[in-house]
Design a protein around this motif. Sequence first.
Motif, PDB file in Angstrom:
ATOM      1  N   UNK A   7       0.881  -1.161   0.000  1.00 27.69           N
ATOM      2  CA  UNK A   7       0.000   0.000   0.000  1.00 27.69           C
ATOM      3  C   UNK A   7       0.918   1.210   0.000  1.00 27.69           C
ATOM      4  N   UNK A   8       1.117   1.816  -1.150  1.00 26.94           N
ATOM      5  CA  UNK A   8       2.149   2.859  -1.218  1.00 26.94           C
ATOM      6  C   UNK A   8       1.708   4.051  -2.058  1.00 26.94           C
ATOM      7  N   UNK A   9       2.476   5.135  -1.936  1.00 27.07           N
ATOM      8  CA  UNK A   9       2.221   6.325  -2.739  1.00 27.07           C
ATOM      9  C   UNK A   9       3.291   7.360  -2.462  1.00 27.07           C
ATOM     10  N   UNK A  10       3.140   8.520  -3.067  1.00 25.66           N
ATOM     11  CA  UNK A  10       4.073   9.617  -2.864  1.00 25.66           C
ATOM     12  C   UNK A  10       3.753  10.386  -1.587  1.00 25.66           C
ATOM     13  N   UNK A  11       4.358  11.569  -1.468  1.00 25.99           N
ATOM     14  CA  UNK A  11       4.224  12.369  -0.247  1.00 25.99           C
ATOM     15  C   UNK A  11       2.761  12.626   0.104  1.00 25.99           C
ATOM     16  N   UNK A  12       1.917  12.820  -0.890  1.00 32.56           N
ATOM     17  CA  UNK A  12       0.493  13.110  -0.647  1.00 32.56           C
ATOM     18  C   UNK A  12      -0.255  11.937  -0.065  1.00 32.56           C
ATOM     19  N   UNK A  13       0.349  10.750  -0.085  1.00 30.09           N
ATOM     20  CA  UNK A  13      -0.291   9.560   0.490  1.00 30.09           C
ATOM     21  C   UNK A  13       0.362   9.143   1.797  1.00 30.09           C
ATOM     22  N   UNK A  14       1.703   9.189   1.849  1.00 27.90           N
ATOM     23  CA  UNK A  14       2.367   8.615   3.034  1.00 27.90           C
ATOM     24  C   UNK A  14       2.650   9.619   4.157  1.00 27.90           C
ATOM     25  N   UNK A  15       2.609  10.931   3.848  1.00 26.58           N
ATOM     26  CA  UNK A  15       2.962  11.902   4.892  1.00 26.58           C
ATOM     27  C   UNK A  15       1.770  12.638   5.498  1.00 26.58           C
TER      28      UNK A  15
END
Length: 321
Positions: A74-82
């Motif tokens: 379950x991953x993504x860029x800054x808009x998803x993980x931070x």
Amino acid sequence: MKTALVCGAGGFIGGHLVRRLKSEGFWVRGVDLKFHEYFDNEADDFVVGDLRDQQLTRSVIDRPFDEIYQLAADMGGAGFIFTGENDADIMHNSATINLNVLDAAYKRACPRIFYSSSACMYPAYNQEDPDNPNCAEDSAYPAAPDSEYGWEKLFSERLFLTYNRNRRIQARVARYHNIFGPQGTWTGGREKAPAAICRKIAMAKSGDTIDIWGDGKQTRSFLFVDECVEGTLRLARSDFTSPVNIGSEEMVTIDQLVDLVSDIAGKSITKNHIPGPVGVRGRNSDNRLIQSALGWAPSHSLREGLEKTYEWIEAQVKRNQ
Ligand code: NAD
Ligand code: GDD
């Protein structure tokens, strides 16, 4: 004929990896929650299934595959993980997948498994100076990742290494540094900076202003997906048992990334810096270990990869207008 299983084959890197393994003559099974959005299926067998389900995982690992690539997460860029809003999903979903896949592979006597960790596992305290981040592999401890996504990666890379030591399965662990390229997520909230900036510039007219999260002085390096796949195969097939960076050493600020894409697009773009999820202040791959362990390191320029990526994202934008 050699056999390979790609977990996360419906994702960005998984899709490129399936294509490469097919070109090498492998019989390939892919598994993912979904088919790939941008590749026609090239796997010999593609299972749409949930790797959080132990029974499903055991059923797709029904033979001693020569090579297993565990990319599902379950991953993504800054808009998803931070943002903090997805932390429970990230921790639970990705850890469960890793526990299931690794154990099923071991019990089916699969000889070799590759795991995709992330540079997000490096300690935040070494990534505060944008000009001098430290991401050498031996700087991982004392651990202090800046996101739950990074903590899960750290746990899972340790999990894989325990099976390397205590069970008869050869586990290989890469720490990917921001991978980009065509056929990747470019919209929807999980996209990373290269794709987001290509999209914003593709949608803009020359002279327009685009929003950039943060002050634009934060630094990153970005690795083109073809080199990521090359490094993945080399590491997976090597005898090297410690985690290794797979990334580019060409560090740029986010503002420089925007300028590069504007130049490729042939558009004059003004940056509007706005508050947003920014993550660490600086990050760059350190390729000394991969060079000495594998006798190889990524070498292509950021611009080369961005030209191919921009062209593909511009076509997606036009198709969706
Ligand atoms: P991606 O999101 O495009 O691919 C991951 C795939 O896993 C998706 O297709 C998703 O549907 C699938 N998946 C998620 N949950 C699943 C489940 N329960 N069962 C089956 N499939 C499931 O991401 P990617 O960019 O291709 O990344 C691949 C791997 O590399 C991930 O583990 C990621 O954390 C890691 N990584 C990527 C980067 C990067 O910059 N792309 C950087 C560091 C680490
Ligand atoms: N995504 C995105 N979108 N980032 C932007 C934007 C935008 O519109 N504008 C500026 N940025 C900034 C972010 O705030 C961040 O500081 C920087 O660009 C890089 O963001 P991302 O590319 O989204 O993520 P990252 O580099 O912080 O982390 C990524 O790389 C890790 C490995 O190095 C993620 O993909 C992680 O999942 C991955 O593990």
